[in-house]
Design a protein around this motif. Structure first.
Motif: not given
Lengths: 621, 294
Positions: A55-61
């Motif tokens: 999840l830490f690799l998915i860009e934050q909105r």
């Protein structure tokens, strides 16, 4: 009556002035499929829970928010977009959009209810007409407007192609009339705009059926109106007394203050009148001493025309008579002097307005002016004529019953060929009007005087007790009075034609003046001799004077007295118009593209199915 | 999901088969330590001749090269290589991400058993540490062999994905440190890599990964559940987001590879798909994390 297919379909186009219309606006209801598709996708699309360690690799909105989740369930689905496209294309297909053809003209004829009650609804009328007119503008490159009154004898209010000018004409218009059958004007309007034009009947009281394919534009609304329905001045105990009727045309009890004002700033104290729901009350008081112009005033309400009543102290134009009748006929001048207002015997040496004379030896004496001539022969023992007595169709005897008239069968004064016989008994003329030849030097336009001729002897008939005879004599006297040159003090209604009230012989240009309560001139205009037909009382209640030089011919008070117009209980708003798009003005906007549209729908349908199937397989996998 | 007994059995079977062909690179290095079966860094009593040197008093006369003395008249000593027993420290990342999918759980367990098998076959002195999210626990090798190690996993606790503190673990000097981890955590890779090389040790990283992580097929509305922290996050995934995720994933491991190269620590990414042997052959063998057994 054709219903307005989709009155709500127009506002966007009207606001944007996009010249686009729909042959079948109901087809736009297919656009309801848009929220349906969105709802289906929203409900069907459940979020999948995916366990991840990255999840830490998915860009934050950047737009992280709690509410974002529900919205995002609707984003990014090709099947959804394709289905929305299908819905839009279907809506376009069903609604059949129309685009104005080059050089097209849309005609709009508005027949407006000219009754006085329309004053209350004029603002709504302008608003609704603007909407209808703008819709017509969307149908053609050019729009022509025609505004007629429901009374076909009245001049049109506007004809042209400018909407603002049309609205200004209606803004200036002050309706004062009564109810009129609009059918002739509607047929006339239909003829003027042709079968593709739009005919609108604008009124405040909805009608169920309209001729000439007219559409209804009812803009009225019920109103609790309190108004004066009439006023009369009479004698009571030797004193002049005015009496007015006040009517409450509402479903609730009402209380109004009233007062009387007259001449130079005189005013009575305020008094209250309480009216039951739908009830009437009578107001009366003695005429103020020396008053000439008076106005009864009620508290104002939305319909102000009947909130005041202007009237004059009644002073009839004087009439004089002279008679040379035998003693058996003296009852006639005596009753005329007693019954006809302002009638009196002529002073010795003075000319009389009416001469009463009896024939001798079968010949009437020579009478140069107006007169009542009658036979003087008869016998108390003579038989009466057995044939029925009938009257001809003439204003002088209209509505009068002569069947009970009994006349002796004795030789009568014969009728002249120029006589207009009013009453017959078999072949025998009984009553006739005899024109008097104009004297030399009289104006050609002057109305010739007439003599009332009784070919029998009233002494040996029941004429003295016959009501029809009394009315006939009264009518004749009033006609003579009307023709007599002098000041006529009349109670008038708004826009009443004044020409019939003028004496027959006029010598110069007339001046029409409106006066205030004190008799000061408010406005004045000259009336040329050929403009008498257009001489009318003012639209607004008040006082009027028509003079010829220094001679006042009419001194009148104008008051609104049409009780029907003050009743607003049947008024309502009903906008029923129709689809005014027609082949003559608008072309099919998508005509050449329909095969492409159908192809697009099919392709979108197939693609949607394919994508849904693929998504389903992916989900399963 | 934690591997069940059947999965552990499969993992052990695959590891045994794989260890017959591949092994840890124990023989390519010179070790120091207790006597054992592998060549050490010093001289010893093995059969392998190493060198000659002049005799010094006190040398063991049994190693005097008498033939050389006959030729030269000088006492010359024969030196033989030392045989030592290497020490292998297995550091197993027991965080939930290692068992994200059944395939990845099987592969993680397989790597643990493979490492254990290789170390035992190499005669190494073993120590096994299970690295939990917040703590480490040392277990007996017999526990792994008996497939009871799953029961000894540290309790899972919701915690952020941070690097384990390898410095806190007592690693034996001069040993081989095999770190089995998916490396899916945030932090500076140099810190654990430095710990692996601490005390003259050398490290190997065996990194299992699942295709669901490397090349996910997420699309549309997704409700992500972080197995490490338990955090949930609803996201809409479109092609752009997916592309940027893959780029971040690649960059993450590229950084680890660069740092591992800097610390001379072989890093092998082992796919969770296919057999363990093929995965090791394609991932670990080129990286030098394992070697063939022939």
């Amino acid at each position: 009556m054709p219903e307005f297919r989709l009155a709500q379909a127009g506002p966007l186009w009207l606001t944007l002035h996009v010249p686009l219309s729909f042959a079948n606006p109901l087809g736009l209801l297919a656009l309801l499929g848009v929220p349906a598709v969105l709802a289906i996708h929203y409900l069907q699309r459940r979020t999948r829970t995916i366990p991840v360690a990255t999840l830490f690799l998915i860009e934050q909105r950047r737009d992280q928010s709690r509410m974002g989740r529900r919205f995002e369930r609707l984003i990014g689905s090709w099947p959804m977009w394709l289905q929305l496209l299908i819905v839009v294309l279907l809506a376009a297909h069903l609604s059949q959009p129309r685009w104005p053809l080059a050089g097209s003209v849309q005609r709009l004829a508005v027949v407006v209810d000219g009754s006085a009650s329309m004053r209350v609804s004029k603002r709504d009328l302008l608003h609704q007409l603007t909407t209808v007119a703008q819709r017509c503008q969307s149908l053609a490159r050019r729009t022509e407007y025609l505004v007629l009154l429901d009374d076909p004898t009245q001049a049109r209010l506007y004809a042209g192609d400018s909407l603002p000018a049309m609205l200004q004409a209606l803004e200036r218009w002050n309706p004062v009339g009564g109810p009129v059958d609009p059918t002739p004007s509607l047929r006339l309007a239909r003829e003027r705009v042709g079968k593709h034009g739009l005919v609108v009947y604008a009124t405040d009281t909805p009608l169920e059926k309209l001729p000439a394919d007219a559409v209804l534009l009812a803009v009225g609304h019920p109103l609790a109106n309190i108004g004066i329905t009439g006023l009369s001045v009479g004698q009571q105990d030797g004193q002049a007394v005015w009496r007015a009727l006040v009517c409450n045309r509402s479903a609730s009890p009402q209380t109004r203050a009233w007062h009387l004002e007259w001449d130079q700033g005189m005013r009575s104290p305020d008094a209250l009148v309480r009216l039951a729901a739908g009830g009437m009350e009578s107001l009366s008081a003695a005429m103020p001493a020396g008053a000439t112009r008076l106005r009864l005033v009620l508290d104002k309400d939305e319909f102000s025309l009947d909130d005041s009543f202007a009237f004059l102290t009644p002073t009839p134009k004087p009439l004089t008579y002279r008679h040379s009748l035998p003693a058996g006929l003296n009852w006639l001048p005596e009753r005329l002097g007693r019954s006809v207002p302002g009638m009196a015997a002529a002073a010795p040496g003075m000319a009389a307005d009416i001469v009463l004379a009896a024939a001798s030896d079968g010949q009437f004496p020579t009478v140069l002016g107006s007169g009542i001539l009658m036979s003087a022969t008869g016998d108390a023992n003579a038989k009466t004529l057995a044939q029925p007595v009938v009257a001809v169709h003439h204003p002088m005897v209209a509505g009068l019953s002569w069947e009970t008239l009994t006349v002796q069968d004795v030789p009568m004064v014969p009728a002249k060929p120029s006589d207009v016989v009013l009453v017959w008994c078999g072949p025998q003329p009984l009553v006739s009007l005899r024109p008097v030849p104009l004297a030399e030097g009289a104006a050609a336009a002057a109305t010739p005087a007439q003599q009332l001729v009784l070919h029998f002897n009233p002494e040996f008939s029941n004429m003295e007790r016959l009501p029809a005879a009394a009315v006939l004599f009264l009518r004749y006297c009033e006609e003579v009075r009307l023709a007599k040159r002098g000041t006529s003090r009349d109670q008038l209604e708004p826009r009443q034609a004044l020409a019939p009230l003028l004496p027959g012989e006029l010598h110069g240009e007339l001046v029409s003046e409106t006066l205030d309560l004190a008799g000061n001139i408010v406005s004045s205009r000259n009336i040329p001799p050929n403009g008498l037909a257009g001489l009318r009382a003012p639209d607004e209640p008040g006082f009027l004077r028509v003079r010829e030089g220094a001679t006042t011919l009419i001194d009148g008070a104008v008051a609104f007295a049409d009780a029907r117009e003050g009743d607003f209980r049947a008024c309502a708003t009903r906008v029923a118009t129709t689809d005014v798009a027609s082949d003559s003005t608008a072309g099919d906007a998508l005509g050449p593209w329909w095969p492409m549209v159908v192809l697009l729908v099919l392709l979108a349908l197939l693609a949607s199915w394919a994508l849904i199937g693929k998504a389903s397989r992916t989900q399963t996998h | 999901m934690l591997p069940d007994s059947q999965m552990l059995l499969d993992a052990a079977r695959q590891a045994a088969a794989c260890a017959a062909r591949l092994r840890l690179p124990l023989r390519t290095r010179v070790w120091q330590g207790a006597a054992g079966e592998l060549a050490g860094a010093g001289t010893g009593a093995s059969m392998d001749f190493q060198d000659h040197r002049p005799y010094f008093p006190g040398d063991d006369p049994r190693h005097i090269n008498w033939q050389a003395y006959a030729r030269t008249g000088q006492y010359t000593m024969k030196l033989y290589r030392e045989e030592v027993r290497p020490s292998v420290d297995i550091l197993f990342d027991a965080s939930p991400s290692m068992f994200l999918t059944p395939e990845k759980a099987l592969r993680s367990a397989g790597l643990l058993h493979f490492t254990l098998e290789c170390a035992q076959r190499g005669g190494a002195a073993l120590s096994i540490h299970l690295l939990g999210q917040t703590a480490a626990r040392a277990i007996e090798p017999a526990s792994v062999a008996a497939m009871r190690w799953v029961d000894e996993l540290p309790a899972a606790t919701a915690s952020p994905n941070t690097l384990p503190d390898l410095h806190a673990i007592r690693l034996r000097p001069n040993g081989l440190r095999v770190w089995i981890s998916d490396l899916l955590c945030t932090g500076d890779p140099a810190v654990p890599l430095r710990a692996l090389g601490h005390g003259h040790g050398s490290g190997i990283i065996l990194c299992p990964f699942a295709p669901e992580e490397a090349a996910p097929e997420w699309a549309g509305a997704c409700d992500f559940l972080d197995v490490e922290s338990g955090r949930r996050e609803a996201r809409h995934i479109d092609a752009g987001v997916l592309r940027r995720y893959r780029a971040a994933y690649d960059a993450h491991f590229q950084l680890w590879k660069e740092q591992a190269r800097r610390f001379r620590t072989p890093l092998a990414r082992i796919a969770a798909t296919g057999s363990l042997e093929s995965a090791l052959a394609s991932g670990a063998l080129p990286a030098g994390a394992v070697e063939t057994g022939t």
